[in-house]
Design an enzyme around this catalytic site. Structure first.
Site, PDB file in Angstrom:
ATOM      1  N   SER A  26      25.985 -12.962 -36.928  1.00  0.00           N
ATOM      2  CA  SER A  26      25.468 -11.656 -37.364  1.00  0.00           C
ATOM      3  C   SER A  26      26.631 -10.743 -37.742  1.00  0.00           C
ATOM      4  O   SER A  26      26.430  -9.577 -38.065  1.00  0.00           O
ATOM      5  CB  SER A  26      24.624 -11.006 -36.261  1.00  0.00           C
ATOM      6  OG  SER A  26      25.408 -10.857 -35.086  1.00  0.00           O
ATOM      7  N   ASN A 113      23.888  -8.766 -24.114  1.00  0.00           N
ATOM      8  CA  ASN A 113      22.534  -8.210 -24.216  1.00  0.00           C
ATOM      9  C   ASN A 113      22.502  -6.706 -23.937  1.00  0.00           C
ATOM     10  O   ASN A 113      21.870  -5.951 -24.659  1.00  0.00           O
ATOM     11  CB  ASN A 113      21.582  -8.943 -23.270  1.00  0.00           C
ATOM     12  CG  ASN A 113      21.487 -10.426 -23.598  1.00  0.00           C
ATOM     13  OD1 ASN A 113      22.049 -10.865 -24.608  1.00  0.00           O
ATOM     14  ND2 ASN A 113      20.793 -11.186 -22.772  1.00  0.00           N
ATOM     15  N   THR A 158      -6.311  19.174 -56.827  1.00  0.00           N
ATOM     16  CA  THR A 158      -6.869  18.237 -55.848  1.00  0.00           C
ATOM     17  C   THR A 158      -7.523  17.150 -56.691  1.00  0.00           C
ATOM     18  O   THR A 158      -8.093  17.459 -57.745  1.00  0.00           O
ATOM     19  CB  THR A 158      -7.904  18.894 -54.912  1.00  0.00           C
ATOM     20  OG1 THR A 158      -9.009  19.352 -55.702  1.00  0.00           O
ATOM     21  CG2 THR A 158      -7.317  20.088 -54.152  1.00  0.00           C
ATOM     22  N   HIS A 159      -7.393  15.913 -56.266  1.00  0.00           N
ATOM     23  CA  HIS A 159      -7.866  14.757 -57.061  1.00  0.00           C
ATOM     24  C   HIS A 159      -7.213  14.753 -58.445  1.00  0.00           C
ATOM     25  O   HIS A 159      -7.793  14.252 -59.393  1.00  0.00           O
ATOM     26  CB  HIS A 159      -9.391  14.759 -57.208  1.00  0.00           C
ATOM     27  CG  HIS A 159     -10.112  15.085 -55.936  1.00  0.00           C
ATOM     28  ND1 HIS A 159     -10.430  14.134 -54.987  1.00  0.00           N
ATOM     29  CD2 HIS A 159     -10.539  16.271 -55.428  1.00  0.00           C
ATOM     30  CE1 HIS A 159     -11.034  14.714 -53.968  1.00  0.00           C
ATOM     31  NE2 HIS A 159     -11.104  16.014 -54.205  1.00  0.00           N
ATOM     32  N   SER A 280      16.061   4.559 -73.267  1.00  0.00           N
ATOM     33  CA  SER A 280      15.523   3.221 -73.463  1.00  0.00           C
ATOM     34  C   SER A 280      16.451   2.440 -74.378  1.00  0.00           C
ATOM     35  O   SER A 280      17.103   3.013 -75.251  1.00  0.00           O
ATOM     36  CB  SER A 280      14.137   3.340 -74.100  1.00  0.00           C
ATOM     37  OG  SER A 280      13.827   2.180 -74.844  1.00  0.00           O
ATOM     38  N   LYS A 286      13.455   8.252 -76.120  1.00  0.00           N
ATOM     39  CA  LYS A 286      13.093   8.270 -74.703  1.00  0.00           C
ATOM     40  C   LYS A 286      14.069   9.032 -73.822  1.00  0.00           C
ATOM     41  O   LYS A 286      15.278   9.006 -74.007  1.00  0.00           O
ATOM     42  CB  LYS A 286      12.971   6.839 -74.173  1.00  0.00           C
ATOM     43  CG  LYS A 286      11.796   6.107 -74.724  1.00  0.00           C
ATOM     44  CD  LYS A 286      10.494   6.598 -74.157  1.00  0.00           C
ATOM     45  CE  LYS A 286      10.124   5.753 -72.957  1.00  0.00           C
ATOM     46  NZ  LYS A 286       8.818   6.145 -72.446  1.00  0.00           N
ATOM     47  N   GLU A 293      11.578   7.225 -60.394  1.00  0.00           N
ATOM     48  CA  GLU A 293      10.807   5.981 -60.273  1.00  0.00           C
ATOM     49  C   GLU A 293      11.444   5.069 -59.228  1.00  0.00           C
ATOM     50  O   GLU A 293      10.758   4.372 -58.482  1.00  0.00           O
ATOM     51  CB  GLU A 293      10.733   5.268 -61.626  1.00  0.00           C
ATOM     52  CG  GLU A 293       9.854   6.022 -62.623  1.00  0.00           C
ATOM     53  CD  GLU A 293      10.040   5.529 -64.055  1.00  0.00           C
ATOM     54  OE1 GLU A 293      10.213   4.320 -64.268  1.00  0.00           O
ATOM     55  OE2 GLU A 293      10.014   6.381 -64.964  1.00  0.00           O
ATOM     56  N   TYR A 320      15.727 -10.637 -23.125  1.00  0.00           N
ATOM     57  CA  TYR A 320      16.398 -10.706 -24.430  1.00  0.00           C
ATOM     58  C   TYR A 320      16.090 -12.031 -25.102  1.00  0.00           C
ATOM     59  O   TYR A 320      16.116 -13.083 -24.468  1.00  0.00           O
ATOM     60  CB  TYR A 320      17.920 -10.564 -24.271  1.00  0.00           C
ATOM     61  CG  TYR A 320      18.640 -10.725 -25.593  1.00  0.00           C
ATOM     62  CD1 TYR A 320      18.847  -9.634 -26.423  1.00  0.00           C
ATOM     63  CD2 TYR A 320      19.053 -11.986 -26.043  1.00  0.00           C
ATOM     64  CE1 TYR A 320      19.461  -9.780 -27.664  1.00  0.00           C
ATOM     65  CE2 TYR A 320      19.668 -12.146 -27.282  1.00  0.00           C
ATOM     66  CZ  TYR A 320      19.873 -11.034 -28.080  1.00  0.00           C
ATOM     67  OH  TYR A 320      20.475 -11.185 -29.309  1.00  0.00           O
TER      68      TYR A 320
HETATM   69  N1  ARG Z   1      24.512 -10.650 -31.844  1.00  0.00           N
HETATM   70  C1  ARG Z   1      23.559 -10.525 -30.808  1.00  0.00           C
HETATM   71  C2  ARG Z   1      22.493  -9.486 -31.182  1.00  0.00           C
HETATM   72  O1  ARG Z   1      22.702  -8.780 -32.090  1.00  0.00           O
HETATM   73  C3  ARG Z   1      24.224 -10.084 -29.540  1.00  0.00           C
HETATM   74  C4  ARG Z   1      23.565 -10.552 -28.308  1.00  0.00           C
HETATM   75  C5  ARG Z   1      23.642 -12.024 -28.169  1.00  0.00           C
HETATM   76  N2  ARG Z   1      23.209 -12.414 -26.871  1.00  0.00           N
HETATM   77  C6  ARG Z   1      23.011 -13.673 -26.531  1.00  0.00           C
HETATM   78  N3  ARG Z   1      22.629 -13.873 -25.303  1.00  0.00           N
HETATM   79  N4  ARG Z   1      23.141 -14.645 -27.339  1.00  0.00           N
HETATM   80  O2  ARG Z   1      21.465  -9.381 -30.553  1.00  0.00           O
END
Ligand code: ARG
Length: 462
Positions: A26, A113, A158-159, A280, A286, A293, A320
């Site tokens: 991550s 965690n 309205t509407h 455009s 345009k 948008e 977790y």
């Molecule tokens: N990268 C993990 C997250 O964002 C961190 C926690 C990972 N904990 C674990 N027990 N693998 O949640």
């Protein structure tokens, strides 16, 4: 074990598959949490030293090492390697590589965690302030524009049918109200999330004498969480934050829709500075409001993030689970989208003007004064339901003769109701009606001026 090995490589046989490394990482997303991770780690280490779980000297080395890493990341000199999985491991592993044994003590009594739950809360607290500041800027832009148009009247719809006359200022201030609710929702979200989960460990807490109140104080949380099982799995605040973003997106999307309609040739109410228009590739004439948008279109992303976040949370077993790692993708996406859309909306509102001549020229179409005429009759003792019917007949008569209500003669008016007198003409025509509004919060020039005063004071304090 070499210093760069992950600690759990002792537990698992062999190297992880490349596929696994790429799938579980991550770091590419959560590296933007680095500042919060480092601040959280320094607070944790300080507490460990105060509790005599590490020495003062070890604390100093940890702190200096972390600050150095932080500076390198800020300067773009830090190498983010996916094999570290996430920002927590990237920082901790680098610290151990640099300072050795003391670095290995940083994670005492802590799990990723409770660490990640802490980091996200710290990030979100700051992010909410950024979004709130952008909301305030947009509100101020609306008030500034409203100041120019307190006396000018436009049709209220309205509407999408002409309904009652309103002051252009009141129309603009209607967005200030919506944005104020968004501001307060975020404030409430911040109050609820401002608790420290640090010290909850993986799920059950720790057998070491951690001082949770100390880290809570150092990190500026208002209290600690009181159940470690809940604390490591709780991401309610993430869903709530994204919901708050979806309401902002909804409001901006409605604004965008109005701007697109009102700046069309069909309406001709508004023009936005060329700097915010596009053209455009084919049609030379345009002048499109693509930015509006896109504000409307980007709403889809934010709604998507909310559904994604809720789905991630749905039916997870207690505690977790790695599913939670996906939370960051969506809180970041929602925050980034909403920041960009707020900036753009603010730029457009600061560079728009209403075409008063055009609005005024068409103002007496659509019987905007019909309700006020019924109220005139009420003032002369007619029951409202009867008055409604009388005005309905007068409008039908006008349509037959292709006239406006104030173009009917007194005789023609009297044919439907004897109580009508010459003073009726003071109550007809959109501009006169808007001036006659007396209810608090009505959309007339008087009320708009009071509201501008209120908002100028209110927003000036932010
Ligand atoms: N990268 C993990 C997250 O964002 C961190 C926690 C990972 N904990 C674990 N027990 N693998 O949640």
């Amino acid at each position: 074990m070499t210093e760069t090995q992950k600690s759990w490589e002792k537990r698992l046989a062999g190297e992880p598959d490349e596929l696994t490394i790429n799938f579980v990482e991550s770091l590419s997303t959560d590296k933007r949490l680095y500042k919060y991770d480092i601040v959280g780690s320094i607070a944790h280490a300080q507490m460990l030293a105060d509790q005599k779980l590490i020495t003062r000297e070890e604390f100093k080395q940890i702190k200096d090492g972390l600050i150095q890493i932080s500076e390198e990341i800020a300067a773009g000199r830090f190498e983010f390697n996916k094999k570290y999985e996430d920002i927590h491991m990237a920082i901790e592993t680098t610290l151990v590589e640099r300072i050795g044994e003391p670095g290995k003590k940083l994670h005492t009594g802590r799990s990723r965690n409770d660490q990640v739950a802490t980091d996200i809360r710290l990030w979100m607290r700051d992010e909410i302030e950024i979004v709130q500041a952008k909301i305030t800027l947009l509100q101020k832009a609306f008030v500034k524009l409203a100041q120019k148009y307190t006396e000018d009247i436009m049709p209220g719809y309205t509407h999408l049918q002409r309904a009652q006359p309103v002051s252009i200022a009141s129309y603009l201030l209607s967005f200030v109200e919506r944005l104020e609710r968004d501001f307060i929702r975020l404030k409430n979200c911040k109050t609820l999330l401002n608790l420290s989960p640090l010290g909850s460990g993986a799920i059950g807490g720790s057998t070491l004498p951690l001082d949770r109140k100390s880290t809570k104080e150092q990190l500026g949380f208002s209290d600690i969480t009181y159940n470690s099982i809940d604390a490591v799995g709780d991401r309610d605040f993430c869903a709530e934050f994204i919901f708050d973003c979806t309401m902002i997106a909804t409001h901006l999307s409605g604004l965008a829709e109005d701007l697109i309609l009102y700046s069309s040739n069909e309406f001709g109410f508004l023009s936005v500075d060329d700097a915010y228009c596009t053209s455009s590739s084919m049609m030379p004439q345009k002048r499109n409001l693509d930015v509006a948008e896109l504000i409307r279109g980007k709403t889809g992303r934010v709604y998507g993030s909310l559904i994604a976040m809720l789905t991630i949370l749905k039916a997870q077993p207690s505690g977790y689970n790695r599913d939670l790692q996906e939370d960051k993708v969506h809180i970041f996406a929602a925050a980034d989208t909403i920041e960009a859309s707020l900036d753009m909306a603010c730029a457009i509102i600061s560079h728009s003007r209403f075409d008063i001549k055009n609005i005024s020229a068409g103002l007496d179409k659509g019987f905007l004064d019909a309700t006020a005429l019924a109220e005139y009759l009420v003032g002369r003792g007619i029951a409202f339901r009867r008055a409604h019917g009388i005005v309905g007949s007068l409008v039908a008569e006008c349509e037959k003769q292709n006239k406006r209500l104030n173009e009917l003669t007194l005789d023609e008016l009297k044919q439907q109701s004897e109580v009508i007198e010459a003073d009726v003409y003071d109550n007809l025509g959109a501009t006169k009606v808007a001036e006659k509004y007396v209810t608090e919060g009505a959309a007339g020039p008087k009320q708009a001026k009071r509201q501008i005063e209120y908002w100028t004071k209110q927003l000036g304090q932010r």
